[in-house]
Design a protein around this motif. Structure first.
Motif, short mmCIF file in Angstrom:
data_model
loop_
_atom_site.label_atom_id
_atom_site.label_comp_id
_atom_site.label_asym_id
_atom_site.label_seq_id
_atom_site.Cartn_x
_atom_site.Cartn_y
_atom_site.Cartn_z
N SER A 23 0.80 -1.22 0.00
CA SER A 23 0.00 0.00 0.00
C SER A 23 0.84 1.27 0.00
O SER A 23 0.30 2.37 -0.15
CB SER A 23 -0.92 0.01 1.23
N THR A 24 2.14 1.14 0.16
CA THR A 24 3.01 2.32 0.20
C THR A 24 3.26 2.82 -1.21
O THR A 24 3.74 2.06 -2.07
CB THR A 24 4.35 1.98 0.87
N PRO A 25 2.96 4.09 -1.50
CA PRO A 25 3.21 4.61 -2.85
C PRO A 25 4.69 4.63 -3.18
O PRO A 25 5.54 4.68 -2.28
CB PRO A 25 2.62 6.02 -2.81
N ALA A 26 5.00 4.58 -4.46
CA ALA A 26 6.39 4.49 -4.91
C ALA A 26 7.25 5.62 -4.37
O ALA A 26 8.42 5.42 -4.03
CB ALA A 26 6.43 4.46 -6.44
N ASP A 27 6.67 6.83 -4.29
CA ASP A 27 7.48 7.97 -3.84
C ASP A 27 7.74 7.96 -2.34
O ASP A 27 8.46 8.81 -1.82
CB ASP A 27 6.84 9.30 -4.27
N ARG A 28 7.15 6.99 -1.62
CA ARG A 28 7.41 6.85 -0.19
C ARG A 28 8.08 5.51 0.14
O ARG A 28 8.22 5.15 1.32
CB ARG A 28 6.09 6.95 0.60
N ALA A 29 8.49 4.77 -0.88
CA ALA A 29 9.05 3.44 -0.66
C ALA A 29 10.28 3.48 0.23
O ALA A 29 10.47 2.62 1.09
CB ALA A 29 9.40 2.80 -2.01
N VAL A 30 11.12 4.50 0.05
CA VAL A 30 12.35 4.60 0.86
C VAL A 30 12.02 4.61 2.34
O VAL A 30 12.75 4.03 3.17
CB VAL A 30 13.15 5.86 0.46
N ASP A 31 10.92 5.25 2.71
CA ASP A 31 10.53 5.33 4.12
C ASP A 31 10.32 3.93 4.71
O ASP A 31 10.67 3.68 5.87
CB ASP A 31 9.26 6.16 4.28
N ASP A 32 9.73 3.04 3.93
CA ASP A 32 9.50 1.68 4.41
C ASP A 32 10.81 0.94 4.66
O ASP A 32 10.98 0.24 5.66
CB ASP A 32 8.64 0.89 3.42
N TYR A 33 11.73 1.07 3.73
CA TYR A 33 13.02 0.42 3.90
C TYR A 33 13.76 0.97 5.12
O TYR A 33 14.37 0.22 5.89
CB TYR A 33 13.87 0.60 2.64
N LEU A 34 13.71 2.28 5.29
CA LEU A 34 14.37 2.89 6.45
C LEU A 34 13.74 2.42 7.76
O LEU A 34 14.44 2.15 8.74
CB LEU A 34 14.30 4.42 6.35
N ALA A 35 12.41 2.31 7.78
CA ALA A 35 11.73 1.85 8.98
C ALA A 35 12.14 0.42 9.33
O ALA A 35 12.38 0.10 10.51
CB ALA A 35 10.22 1.94 8.79
N CYS A 36 12.23 -0.42 8.33
CA CYS A 36 12.65 -1.80 8.58
C CYS A 36 14.10 -1.86 9.05
O CYS A 36 14.43 -2.61 9.98
CB CYS A 36 12.48 -2.64 7.32
N LEU A 37 14.96 -1.09 8.42
CA LEU A 37 16.37 -1.08 8.82
C LEU A 37 16.52 -0.70 10.29
O LEU A 37 17.25 -1.36 11.05
CB LEU A 37 17.16 -0.10 7.94
N GLU A 38 15.84 0.35 10.70
CA GLU A 38 15.94 0.77 12.09
C GLU A 38 15.38 -0.29 13.04
O GLU A 38 15.95 -0.55 14.10
CB GLU A 38 15.19 2.09 12.28
N ALA A 39 14.29 -0.93 12.65
CA ALA A 39 13.64 -1.91 13.53
C ALA A 39 14.50 -3.15 13.76
O ALA A 39 14.50 -3.72 14.85
CB ALA A 39 12.29 -2.30 12.96
N VAL A 40 15.24 -3.58 12.72
CA VAL A 40 16.00 -4.83 12.84
C VAL A 40 17.47 -4.60 13.17
O VAL A 40 18.22 -5.57 13.34
CB VAL A 40 15.90 -5.66 11.54
N TYR A 41 17.87 -3.35 13.30
CA TYR A 41 19.30 -3.05 13.39
C TYR A 41 20.00 -3.83 14.50
O TYR A 41 21.10 -4.35 14.33
CB TYR A 41 19.52 -1.55 13.59
N ASP A 42 19.38 -3.94 15.64
CA ASP A 42 20.05 -4.54 16.80
C ASP A 42 20.00 -6.07 16.82
O ASP A 42 20.75 -6.70 17.58
CB ASP A 42 19.43 -4.02 18.10
#
Length: 377
Positions: A155-174
């Motif tokens: 459901s994330t529009p293409a112009d906001r896709a980067v936000d999803d990747y960043l959110a996942c990166l931060e969530a799994v970082y540790d």
């Protein structure tokens, strides 16, 4: 006390299990298998895991128990971490995970092509969301290398896709040993557009900047890999290679499933989804070789696609892969495939060490001879 289980007995056990599982609808069989493996991890370790030879490997600054890993997609939610580790994988890649839980595409969405030893799936990143995955990784006993494959919500529009990747990166970082950036699944609309030079440059730039900031704050640098499709032409591969080096990616995962349908029976040619298994084997190996020619030793390659024998594993190692991942081969061959491929990889590593040592000795002798000649007056 019962004696050790023979290799023949192991083969018969999987043959019986496969016959029963293949009588079921594929996705149901998939979930039943993971559930059973999760419940009987200790038995799986005794039957399969102890047979896998040691073949340690340094990759991305991580020490793998052996170079045969689980490909993303089989355990999206981390529901079977200890069970999958028990059958001998040297590392696991979980996901693809998205920031928010989503059901994926409508069922049926997984199909067996038994004659071709292949699968077609159009799951569409069905998963419980990144926070659920993080909780399961924290609860697992396995302390080996765990990669997390990340993507965007449908459901994330293409112009906001980067936000999803960043959110996942931060969530799994540790909790992640490394993160794979999935821009190559054919089952989420527009995702493969992220492989274009402009989009991939922006995505990798944003992720590296966020990773570097987190590394400074946490005192730990998390390796980043990129997973690409097998359906890219030479110009596209050139662009990806350039960006991997420019952004100092830690690895390339090659390849994902294909949308190609060459040589498939008519009944499968219009079935939407990503095709994996033997039909993608040759193309995946070609892409590995092509990217190794472009990258050299600058970016290691994890080879995926159609590995169903030791010979398949060796072909990808010879093409330039440093480590391998399997998924469809596990369905058709069972856990014995891990042992077979790990043994082949261990022999391949040993041969490379002998060749490298011979090269060092030859150079040393040549230098000594030249020095001796130089001392003659």
């Amino acid at each position: 006390m019962a004696g050790p289980i023979s290799r023949q007995e192991v083969s018969l056990m999987y043959a019986f299990a496969r016959a029963g599982l293949f009588a079921l609808e594929p996705e149901r069989a998939h979930h039943l298998t993971l559930s059973a493996l999760a419940r009987h991890a200790d038995l799986a370790r005794r039957v399969y895991g102890r047979r896998v030879p040691s073949a340690p490997l340094e990759l991305m600054g991580l020490r793998l128990a052996n170079p045969i890993g689980l490909a993303a997609g089989l355990d999206k939610d981390g529901a079977c971490i200890d069970g999958l580790a028990a059958i001998g994988f040297g590392f696991l890649e979980l996901g693809t995970v998205t920031p928010v839980a989503q059901p994926g595409n409508d069922r049926p969405r997984l199909f067996r092509l038994v004659d071709q030893r292949a699968l077609i799936n159009r799951f569409g990143f069905n998963n419980d969301g990144v926070e659920a995955l993080v909780a399961r990784v924290r609860a697992a006993r396995f302390d080996g290398v765990i990669g997390i494959n990340i993507g965007k919500n449908a459901s994330t529009p293409a112009d906001r896709a980067v936000d999803d990747y960043l959110a996942c990166l931060e969530a799994v970082y540790d909790i992640a040993s490394y993160v794979t950036i999935n821009v190559s699944s054919p089952n989420t609309r527009g995702l493969r557009d992220m492989q274009s030079r402009e989009n991939l440059d922006a995505l990798l730039g944003s992720l590296v900047a966020r990773r570097d900031a987190l590394a400074e704050a946490r005192g730990r640098r998390l390796p980043l890999a990129v997973k690409i499709a097998p359906d890219m032409n030479d110009a596209a591969l050139d662009g990806v290679a350039e960006l991997l080096v420019r952004h100092r990616m830690d690895a390339l995962v090659a390849t994902n499933t294909t949308t190609g349908r060459a040589d498939l029976p008519l009944r499968w040619r219009n079935q939407a989804g990503g095709l994996s298994g033997v039909p993608v084997r040759a193309r995946a190996t070609e892409v590995i070789a092509a990217m190794h020619a472009r990258l050299g030793e600058a970016v290691p390659i994890i080879g995926v696609g159609g590995i169903q024998s030791a010979q398949d594993a060796l072909a990808k190692l010879e093409a330039g892969a440093s480590a391998l991942q399997i998924y469809t081969g596990l369905i058709y061959r069972g856990p014995a495939l891990i042992r077979e491929c790990a043994a082949a990889a261990a022999q391949w590593q040993a041969r490379r060490r002998v060749v490298a040592q011979a090269g060092v000795v030859s150079r040393d002798r040549a230098h000594a001879t030249a020095a001796g000649r130089g001392s003659i007056r």
